[in-house]
Design a protein around this motif. Structure first.
Motif, mmCIF file in Angstrom:
data_model
loop_
_atom_site.group_PDB
_atom_site.id
_atom_site.type_symbol
_atom_site.label_atom_id
_atom_site.label_comp_id
_atom_site.label_asym_id
_atom_site.label_seq_id
_atom_site.Cartn_x
_atom_site.Cartn_y
_atom_site.Cartn_z
ATOM 1 N N GLY A 1 -8.229 15.915 -8.026
ATOM 2 C CA GLY A 1 -7.146 16.759 -8.494
ATOM 3 C C GLY A 1 -6.120 15.928 -9.252
ATOM 4 O O GLY A 1 -6.369 14.779 -9.607
ATOM 5 N N PHE A 2 -4.966 16.520 -9.500
ATOM 6 C CA PHE A 2 -3.932 15.839 -10.288
ATOM 7 C C PHE A 2 -3.470 14.586 -9.552
ATOM 8 O O PHE A 2 -2.845 14.664 -8.494
ATOM 9 C CB PHE A 2 -2.755 16.780 -10.532
ATOM 10 N N GLY A 3 -3.751 13.429 -10.135
ATOM 11 C CA GLY A 3 -3.451 12.170 -9.446
ATOM 12 C C GLY A 3 -2.643 11.191 -10.269
ATOM 13 O O GLY A 3 -2.721 9.972 -10.052
ATOM 14 N N LYS A 4 -1.847 11.694 -11.207
ATOM 15 C CA LYS A 4 -1.139 10.786 -12.115
ATOM 16 C C LYS A 4 -0.125 9.917 -11.389
ATOM 17 O O LYS A 4 0.022 8.731 -11.706
ATOM 18 C CB LYS A 4 -0.447 11.580 -13.225
ATOM 19 N N THR A 5 0.604 10.469 -10.419
ATOM 20 C CA THR A 5 1.600 9.650 -9.722
ATOM 21 C C THR A 5 0.939 8.517 -8.942
ATOM 22 O O THR A 5 1.454 7.398 -8.894
ATOM 23 C CB THR A 5 2.447 10.511 -8.766
ATOM 24 N N ARG A 6 -0.208 8.781 -8.345
ATOM 25 C CA ARG A 6 -0.899 7.743 -7.579
ATOM 26 C C ARG A 6 -1.430 6.641 -8.488
ATOM 27 O O ARG A 6 -1.298 5.454 -8.187
ATOM 28 C CB ARG A 6 -2.041 8.367 -6.763
ATOM 29 N N ILE A 7 -2.028 7.015 -9.628
ATOM 30 C CA ILE A 7 -2.568 5.972 -10.500
ATOM 31 C C ILE A 7 -1.447 5.208 -11.186
ATOM 32 O O ILE A 7 -1.575 4.004 -11.455
ATOM 33 C CB ILE A 7 -3.562 6.575 -11.523
ATOM 34 N N LEU A 8 -0.317 5.848 -11.448
ATOM 35 C CA LEU A 8 0.832 5.124 -11.986
ATOM 36 C C LEU A 8 1.303 4.066 -10.987
ATOM 37 O O LEU A 8 1.628 2.933 -11.360
ATOM 38 C CB LEU A 8 1.969 6.088 -12.300
ATOM 39 N N ASN A 9 1.345 4.427 -9.719
ATOM 40 C CA ASN A 9 1.761 3.450 -8.710
ATOM 41 C C ASN A 9 0.756 2.311 -8.568
ATOM 42 O O ASN A 9 1.142 1.159 -8.332
ATOM 43 C CB ASN A 9 1.992 4.153 -7.371
ATOM 44 N N ARG A 10 -0.517 2.596 -8.724
ATOM 45 C CA ARG A 10 -1.515 1.521 -8.717
ATOM 46 C C ARG A 10 -1.295 0.572 -9.899
ATOM 47 O O ARG A 10 -1.412 -0.650 -9.763
ATOM 48 C CB ARG A 10 -2.930 2.106 -8.780
ATOM 49 N N ALA A 11 -0.955 1.142 -11.060
ATOM 50 C CA ALA A 11 -0.698 0.314 -12.240
ATOM 51 C C ALA A 11 0.554 -0.535 -12.045
ATOM 52 O O ALA A 11 0.581 -1.718 -12.424
ATOM 53 C CB ALA A 11 -0.562 1.200 -13.477
ATOM 54 N N ILE A 12 1.592 0.056 -11.456
ATOM 55 C CA ILE A 12 2.820 -0.704 -11.172
ATOM 56 C C ILE A 12 2.512 -1.878 -10.250
ATOM 57 O O ILE A 12 2.963 -3.007 -10.462
ATOM 58 C CB ILE A 12 3.879 0.209 -10.527
ATOM 59 N N ASP A 13 1.732 -1.622 -9.214
ATOM 60 C CA ASP A 13 1.395 -2.666 -8.251
ATOM 61 C C ASP A 13 0.590 -3.792 -8.900
ATOM 62 O O ASP A 13 0.731 -4.959 -8.543
ATOM 63 C CB ASP A 13 0.615 -2.048 -7.088
ATOM 64 N N ALA A 14 -0.237 -3.432 -9.888
ATOM 65 C CA ALA A 14 -1.086 -4.430 -10.545
ATOM 66 C C ALA A 14 -0.333 -5.245 -11.587
ATOM 67 O O ALA A 14 -0.759 -6.347 -11.933
ATOM 68 C CB ALA A 14 -2.277 -3.732 -11.207
ATOM 69 N N ALA A 15 0.785 -4.718 -12.082
ATOM 70 C CA ALA A 15 1.514 -5.386 -13.165
ATOM 71 C C ALA A 15 2.110 -6.704 -12.690
ATOM 72 O O ALA A 15 2.742 -6.770 -11.637
ATOM 73 C CB ALA A 15 2.610 -4.467 -13.691
ATOM 74 N N ALA A 16 1.942 -7.752 -13.490
ATOM 75 C CA ALA A 16 2.423 -9.084 -13.116
ATOM 76 C C ALA A 16 3.853 -9.345 -13.554
ATOM 77 O O ALA A 16 4.520 -10.213 -13.005
ATOM 78 C CB ALA A 16 1.498 -10.144 -13.705
ATOM 79 N N SER A 17 4.344 -8.620 -14.557
ATOM 80 C CA SER A 17 5.650 -8.901 -15.131
ATOM 81 C C SER A 17 6.785 -8.340 -14.279
ATOM 82 O O SER A 17 6.587 -7.431 -13.473
ATOM 83 C CB SER A 17 5.731 -8.296 -16.535
ATOM 84 N N ASP A 18 7.992 -8.868 -14.510
ATOM 85 C CA ASP A 18 9.166 -8.346 -13.810
ATOM 86 C C ASP A 18 9.838 -7.229 -14.601
ATOM 87 O O ASP A 18 10.818 -6.651 -14.147
ATOM 88 C CB ASP A 18 10.178 -9.458 -13.503
ATOM 89 N N TYR A 19 9.309 -6.920 -15.791
ATOM 90 C CA TYR A 19 9.834 -5.808 -16.585
ATOM 91 C C TYR A 19 8.674 -4.917 -17.010
ATOM 92 O O TYR A 19 7.635 -5.416 -17.467
ATOM 93 C CB TYR A 19 10.597 -6.306 -17.817
ATOM 94 N N LEU A 20 8.839 -3.609 -16.838
ATOM 95 C CA LEU A 20 7.759 -2.646 -17.067
ATOM 96 C C LEU A 20 8.122 -1.678 -18.177
ATOM 97 O O LEU A 20 9.210 -1.088 -18.164
ATOM 98 C CB LEU A 20 7.480 -1.845 -15.788
ATOM 99 N N ILE A 21 7.202 -1.492 -19.128
ATOM 100 C CA ILE A 21 7.339 -0.463 -20.158
ATOM 101 C C ILE A 21 6.280 0.599 -19.885
ATOM 102 O O ILE A 21 5.098 0.276 -19.746
ATOM 103 C CB ILE A 21 7.145 -1.049 -21.570
ATOM 104 N N PHE A 22 6.708 1.841 -19.796
ATOM 105 C CA PHE A 22 5.799 2.947 -19.484
ATOM 106 C C PHE A 22 5.492 3.759 -20.738
ATOM 107 O O PHE A 22 6.384 4.075 -21.528
ATOM 108 C CB PHE A 22 6.426 3.872 -18.433
#
Length: 267
Positions: A62-83
């Motif tokens: 089903g709709f899982g955009k918030t969960r996959i966004l959080n997985r991407a945030i967790d994987a990001a190495a930088s201290d600044y995030l552009i979405f």
């Protein structure tokens, strides 16, 4: 950025990042439901670019955009995030503008120009080049309805800041074009898993503002080009539910999601 079974769109977006004026960044692509077509697009770019591309995925339930966004945030190495999104092609200075304007205690609210379906189809078929459809002058010359301000900015880039300062549009956290410090997003517990489609990004921005992280308008300085597509997942029930969640966030001053990034990390 996130993507969902749209490899042709993702190809154009990654092409936009391959044309950025600065090169010191990584890309994290989160896919809700792993597909070989998407992975093939990412692998192809990974061999031809000088920046790192990370790929995270999850089972589609089903709709899982918030969960996959959080997985991407967790994987990001930088201290600044552009979405951004897997259907939004960045202008050449997109990353440079976000990095230049980043400031403590702020999140940045960028803008987008929405392309019509006919032009989108031509772009997906590789009949229109990146430097053409990201050029307001070219768009105007080829029959697209381009507001005069974009033509003014093209001729006088300094006007972009003045328009950002003058606009009455409130700076909101837009999933297609926003940025923030990772530490601020982590303190907010990332995206709220209760949210469905319709304002899930703005709800994060409202929690950030409750915590004292204020939005700054850069809609005329950091621009992406939104490729058109159908939205079969949109329904009134989800919109109404999301509006009620956001109303309570604003009313009660909530700063952290109950279900969000921590739950992804724990799992």
């Amino acid at each position: 950025m996130t993507t969902f079974r749209s490899p042709q769109y993702l190809h154009q977006v990654l092409q936009g990042f391959a044309n950025q004026s600065v090169r010191e960044f990584e890309i994290v692509v989160g896919e809700d439901g792993r597909t070989e077509q998407t992975r093939a697009v990412i692998d192809s770019f990974a061999t031809r670019t000088d920046f790192q591309i990370r790929y995270v995925s999850q089972t589609h339930q089903g709709f899982g955009k918030t969960r996959i966004l959080n997985r991407a945030i967790d994987a990001a190495a930088s201290d600044y995030l552009i979405f951004t999104d897997g259907d939004c092609v960045p202008r050449r200075d997109f990353v440079a503008q976000h990095l230049r304007l980043a400031a403590p205690g702020r999140f940045l609210s960028g803008g987008c120009y929405r392309l019509n379906r006919e032009l989108t189809n031509r772009i997906l078929a590789s009949k229109v080049a990146y430097n053409e459809f990201t050029d307001p002058g070219w768009l105007k010359q080829h029959g697209n309805d381009v507001p005069a301000k974009w033509l003014w900015i093209q001729g006088h880039p300094g006007l972009a800041k003045a328009l950002d300062l003058a606009t009455t549009t409130r700076p909101t956290f837009n999933g297609h074009n926003a940025s923030a410090w990772k530490s601020d997003v982590v303190r907010a517990n990332g995206f709220n898993h209760e949210m469905r489609y319709g304002g899930l990004d703005r709800e994060l921005g409202e929690r950030l503002e409750n915590a004292g992280v204020l939005g700054m308008q850069i809609r005329h300085r950091a621009v992406c080009y939104h490729l058109d597509h159908d939205r079969g997942y949109v329904n009134d029930q989800d919109w109404q539910r999301n509006r009620e969640i956001r109303r309570l966030v604003r009313k009660t001053g909530v700063t952290r999601a109950v279900e969000g990034l921590d739950q992804i990390r724990a799992a």
